[in-house]
Design a protein around this motif. Structure first.
Motif, PDB file in Angstrom:
ATOM      1  N   ARG A 158       0.821  -1.200   0.000  1.00  0.00           N
ATOM      2  CA  ARG A 158       0.000   0.000   0.000  1.00  0.00           C
ATOM      3  C   ARG A 158       0.864   1.263   0.000  1.00  0.00           C
ATOM      4  O   ARG A 158       0.392   2.355  -0.318  1.00  0.00           O
ATOM      5  N   VAL A 159       2.124   1.087   0.362  1.00  0.00           N
ATOM      6  CA  VAL A 159       2.955   2.251   0.627  1.00  0.00           C
ATOM      7  C   VAL A 159       3.068   3.202  -0.547  1.00  0.00           C
ATOM      8  O   VAL A 159       2.596   4.332  -0.499  1.00  0.00           O
ATOM      9  N   ASP A 160       3.676   2.738  -1.639  1.00  0.00           N
ATOM     10  CA  ASP A 160       3.996   3.703  -2.697  1.00  0.00           C
ATOM     11  C   ASP A 160       2.991   3.742  -3.829  1.00  0.00           C
ATOM     12  O   ASP A 160       3.310   3.432  -4.971  1.00  0.00           O
ATOM     13  N   ASP A 211      -5.388   2.970  -7.541  1.00  0.00           N
ATOM     14  CA  ASP A 211      -4.090   2.285  -7.587  1.00  0.00           C
ATOM     15  C   ASP A 211      -3.830   1.509  -6.300  1.00  0.00           C
ATOM     16  O   ASP A 211      -3.309   0.399  -6.316  1.00  0.00           O
ATOM     17  N   LYS A 212      -4.187   2.135  -5.194  1.00  0.00           N
ATOM     18  CA  LYS A 212      -4.007   1.476  -3.897  1.00  0.00           C
ATOM     19  C   LYS A 212      -4.784   0.168  -3.860  1.00  0.00           C
ATOM     20  O   LYS A 212      -4.287  -0.865  -3.428  1.00  0.00           O
ATOM     21  N   LEU A 213      -6.033   0.232  -4.319  1.00  0.00           N
ATOM     22  CA  LEU A 213      -6.871  -0.965  -4.282  1.00  0.00           C
ATOM     23  C   LEU A 213      -6.311  -2.056  -5.178  1.00  0.00           C
ATOM     24  O   LEU A 213      -6.267  -3.234  -4.796  1.00  0.00           O
ATOM     25  N   VAL A 214      -5.881  -1.666  -6.364  1.00  0.00           N
ATOM     26  CA  VAL A 214      -5.303  -2.659  -7.269  1.00  0.00           C
ATOM     27  C   VAL A 214      -4.042  -3.259  -6.651  1.00  0.00           C
ATOM     28  O   VAL A 214      -3.842  -4.478  -6.661  1.00  0.00           O
ATOM     29  N   ASP A 235     -19.590   4.950  -8.273  1.00  0.00           N
ATOM     30  CA  ASP A 235     -19.118   6.214  -8.839  1.00  0.00           C
ATOM     31  C   ASP A 235     -17.601   6.330  -8.867  1.00  0.00           C
ATOM     32  O   ASP A 235     -17.057   7.392  -9.092  1.00  0.00           O
ATOM     33  N   GLU A 236     -16.953   5.202  -8.621  1.00  0.00           N
ATOM     34  CA  GLU A 236     -15.495   5.233  -8.643  1.00  0.00           C
ATOM     35  C   GLU A 236     -15.025   5.549 -10.065  1.00  0.00           C
ATOM     36  O   GLU A 236     -15.492   4.935 -11.016  1.00  0.00           O
ATOM     37  N   PRO A 237     -14.134   6.521 -10.207  1.00  0.00           N
ATOM     38  CA  PRO A 237     -13.731   6.897 -11.568  1.00  0.00           C
ATOM     39  C   PRO A 237     -12.852   5.823 -12.227  1.00  0.00           C
ATOM     40  O   PRO A 237     -12.088   5.148 -11.551  1.00  0.00           O
ATOM     41  N   ALA A 238     -13.005   5.672 -13.501  1.00  0.00           N
ATOM     42  CA  ALA A 238     -12.137   4.752 -14.250  1.00  0.00           C
ATOM     43  C   ALA A 238     -10.759   5.380 -14.382  1.00  0.00           C
ATOM     44  O   ALA A 238     -10.603   6.586 -14.237  1.00  0.00           O
ATOM     45  N   GLU A 239      -9.769   4.559 -14.671  1.00  0.00           N
ATOM     46  CA  GLU A 239      -8.402   5.114 -14.764  1.00  0.00           C
ATOM     47  C   GLU A 239      -8.246   5.898 -16.044  1.00  0.00           C
ATOM     48  O   GLU A 239      -8.925   5.670 -17.013  1.00  0.00           O
TER      49      GLU A 239
END
Lengths: 220, 220
Positions: A97-99, A105-108, A216-220
């Motif tokens: 989760r750090v960087d 991105d964190k979730l992925v 409502d999470e935005p797509a990348e």
DNA sequence: TGTACATCAGTGAACGCGCGTTCACTGATGTAC
DNA sequence: TGTACATCAGTGAACGCGCGTTCACTGATGTAC
């Protein structure tokens, strides 16, 4: 180290005070840890069905009755293996989760780390899963650093109005998705698509990249 | 039906020609099916670890050696149980898909049906899962009506430009999510949130409602 | 520092158990004449 | 229609096995005086 007719035993007993015993004195030193490690080794080498208490003792080089000085019964040993597994998994998630910056991105990153752990320790993961089943709560220490908590925190950072129920649902959804992929990651049926997208980890990343747990999470 | 001193045996042998034998003559009639049914009963009553060939024979009221006239060994019986399970699951999915319009509704309906099947037949579901593992392909008949196919078809209807890889990824994502929830559906840890959102099925629906497997899939 | 003794952490033999599978058998059924 | 016989689908006893757990034991360690 000097060998005398009586020296071997003497030398060993000195050693066992300074370093971990190697030529194994009567007392093991840390049989509890050794048994857990032996169980992990056995699990990943032979699969969950091969994990008997006797086999673990054998693997640790100790008599079948010895484990009973450290664990009440077989299930207590399994619980200990599961506990250690959760600690390792939680640590892996924390460092994944750090960087990363964005919530997505964190979730992925979390998802990929979770699945990689399960891929690398499939049988231990199964034991962890089984020991969570029917359990109201994990130990408090695990809860604080736990997978669920880490996912929820990552989600919380991304959700603007904190909708409590929505947050729990989203966390559960993410956890289920990760668990599902973790279990199915090694299915032969995915071999083809893994190759197509450029390897296993790319496949994981692609899958989690495709998922949204917030409407409502935005797509990348 | 007339009872005479010799009538019982005679009557039974007549019956076994007209209807399924009830007072069980020497030959069973359809032991293969009976064994599979007994295995399912045992699985759901006692859990997967209680499923031994001997126990299945016992449950079917037959000697321990009898099953060997119908199955090469224990694993062949388990395969048969799994096969029957897939047929049931596929049928459940097909009927869930019928009366929905939007792609999103279809996917939610499929997901809920999948998870409800696993909730109602957890041990059979586990056997199905285990028998899929390490298998390159399921039987062709299952493949055509299979869960994967049904999910992909539902997705295909909603995806405008058919991006082949994207479709496979999305299908895999949906399947993993369903599998994950299916396995975790009965976790005690979800008890609280289930109550909050108004029951188990509402929880399932809420979870799948939260998920998107296509980045551009519209929210409801 | 030595010594007596309690406690700890092993050993190895033994227990009863249920398992998967095999075996020789036998009762029931189907078929050819 | 009856009869001889092959085949099918059961029985029940037996095999060897590994299991979880218990037991009386013993060697090693720690502690009080």
């Amino acid at each position: 180290m000097i060998f005398t007719p009586l020296g071997y035993r003497f030398t060993v007993s000195i050693m066992s005070e300074t370093a971990t015993a190697e030529a194994r004195p009567y007392h093991h030193g840390d049989l509890r840890r050794a048994l857990i490690a032996a169980a992990r080794r056995l699990l990943e080498a032979e699969g969950p069905s091969a994990l008997s208490l006797r086999a673990v003792a054998r693997e640790a080089g100790v008599s079948p009755a010895a484990p009973y000085h450290h664990f009440k019964d077989k299930s207590e040993l399994l619980d200990a293996v599961a506990h250690e597994g959760w600690e390792m998994l939680n640590a892996a998630l924390a460092s994944a989760r750090v960087d990363t910056q964005s919530t997505h991105d964190k979730l992925v990153a979390l998802g990929v780390a979770y699945v990689c752990f399960a891929r690398d320790n499939p049988s231990v993961y199964r034991v962890m899963y089984n020991s969570s089943r029917d359990r109201e709560d994990l130990s408090p220490a695990l809860k604080e650093t736990g997978a669920y908590r880490q996912v929820r925190d990552a989600l919380m950072a991304g959700a603007d109005p904190v909708d409590h129920v929505g947050l729990e649902l989203a966390t559960s959804a993410a956890w289920c998705a990760a668990h599902g992929l973790a279990e199915m990651a090694s299915f032969r049926q995915f071999d083809q698509i893994k190759a197509t997208v450029g390897g296993e980890e790319a496949f994981f990343r692609g899958l989690f990249g495709h998922m949204r747990v917030f409407p409502d999470e935005p797509a990348e």
